[in-house]
Design a protein around this motif. Structure first.
Motif, short mmCIF file in Angstrom:
data_model
loop_
_atom_site.label_atom_id
_atom_site.label_comp_id
_atom_site.label_asym_id
_atom_site.label_seq_id
_atom_site.Cartn_x
_atom_site.Cartn_y
_atom_site.Cartn_z
N HIS A 107 0.97 -1.35 0.12
CA HIS A 107 -0.03 0.09 0.21
C HIS A 107 0.91 1.35 -0.08
N CYS A 108 0.56 2.21 -0.95
CA CYS A 108 1.15 3.21 -0.99
C CYS A 108 -0.03 4.45 -1.24
N GLY A 109 0.34 5.68 -2.01
CA GLY A 109 -0.59 6.48 -2.15
C GLY A 109 -0.47 7.06 -3.43
N SER A 121 0.05 -3.52 3.90
CA SER A 121 0.22 -2.39 4.92
C SER A 121 0.78 -2.11 6.19
N ASN A 127 -8.52 6.92 0.99
CA ASN A 127 -7.61 6.10 0.25
C ASN A 127 -8.17 4.86 -0.21
N TYR A 141 -2.49 5.43 5.89
CA TYR A 141 -3.22 5.16 4.69
C TYR A 141 -4.49 4.69 4.77
#
Length: 275
Positions: free
Chosen positions: A9-11, A34, A44, A39
């Protein structure tokens, strides 16, 4: 069975690129991993769901990390990993509850984590506290129609079975990482299926060697290069009724990681075709 991949998980655009890369590589299933609660927002969640729709990569489980120190070894590991250490337990229970709430926003029923070095014996003074902590999380997830999956590694297969019996909520299952059982020296993954095969709801495709010095874990390697007998492992998975994802995990970075993942994808697809 199908072959999946881990997406971390990232943005923003990095998240979309991760899903796009997975789709371009032919993956249609993933576990979303994650370790960063920042997040876990509704905004998200909408972004992640858009990625799933746009790229056609289904999330099979949410792998939920937790705050605080973590040492993946036999020395500091028992005092820092999961909800077993009392010093970090309350905060990490909250992490798991928060992560499960985020998974619900994503429409994901299965939440995976490492619980830590679960006591081997029920007479261990730490045993009642671990059982109570797991039950707190499991009951909260059960009320939301979710399952709590234990990633294998830091305990023998029979310890997981014993803990599940003690907690007795009916929504505890296993994310079987065959390499972890070997890396921690806790068992043979094929034999482990004799103990808890019917409880497996997720599988990591990973390989490795047994530890040799008593202080550090064994070495993780590309699938097919280690001690996991994948043809026999997949055959036994099928025999116990598993028909989900084999989620590839290769714990290195860079171009070699991508190369190994794609070679593993082809290797596993060939094995599945022969089942």
């Amino acid at each position: 069975m199908n072959v999946g991949i881990i997406i971390r998980h990232c943005g923003g655009e990095a998240l979309r690129k991760s899903f796009q890369d997975a789709a371009n590589q032919g993956f249609r299933h993933c576990q979303l991993v994650s370790w960063d609660p920042q997040y876990w927002t509704k905004e998200n969640a909408e972004e992640v769901k858009a990625c799933v729709r746009d790229f056609g990569v289904e999330i099979t489980a949410f792998w939920c990390g937790w705050d605080g120190p973590k040492f993946w070894n036999f020395t500091e590991g028992p005092e820092t990993l999961g909800i077993v250490p009392v010093a970090f337990r309350d905060r990490r229970i909250q992490n798991l509850l928060d992560g499960a709430a985020y998974a619900r926003d994503l429409g994901i029923a299965d939440v995976v984590t490492h619980m830590g070095f679960i006591p081997e014996n029920m007479t261990d003074p730490a045993w009642p506290g671990v059982v109570a902590a797991v039950k707190t999380v499991a009951m909260a997830l059960k009320r939301s129609g979710q399952n709590l999956l234990f990633e294998t590694g830091q305990e023998t297969p029979v310890v997981l079975l014993r803990l599940f019996t003690a907690v007795n909520t009916g929504n505890l299952f296993i994310n079987l990482d065959p390499a972890n059982l070997i890396l921690y020296g806790k068992g043979n993954p094929i034999d482990a299926l004799d103990v808890f095969g019917g409880l497996v709801r997720g599988v990591h495709a990973k390989d490795g060697f047994y530890p040799t010095d008593g202080l550090e874990l064994g070495k993780e390697v590309k699938v097919g290069d280690g001690k996991v007998n994948f043809p026999a492992f997949l055959k036994r998975l099928k025999e116990v009724g598993y028909d989900g994802s084999l989620t590839i995990e290769r714990e290195i970075t860079g171009e070699q990681q991508i190369k190994d993942i794609l070679e593993t994808q082809q290797y596993l697809q060939a094995l599945i075709a022969r089942l």
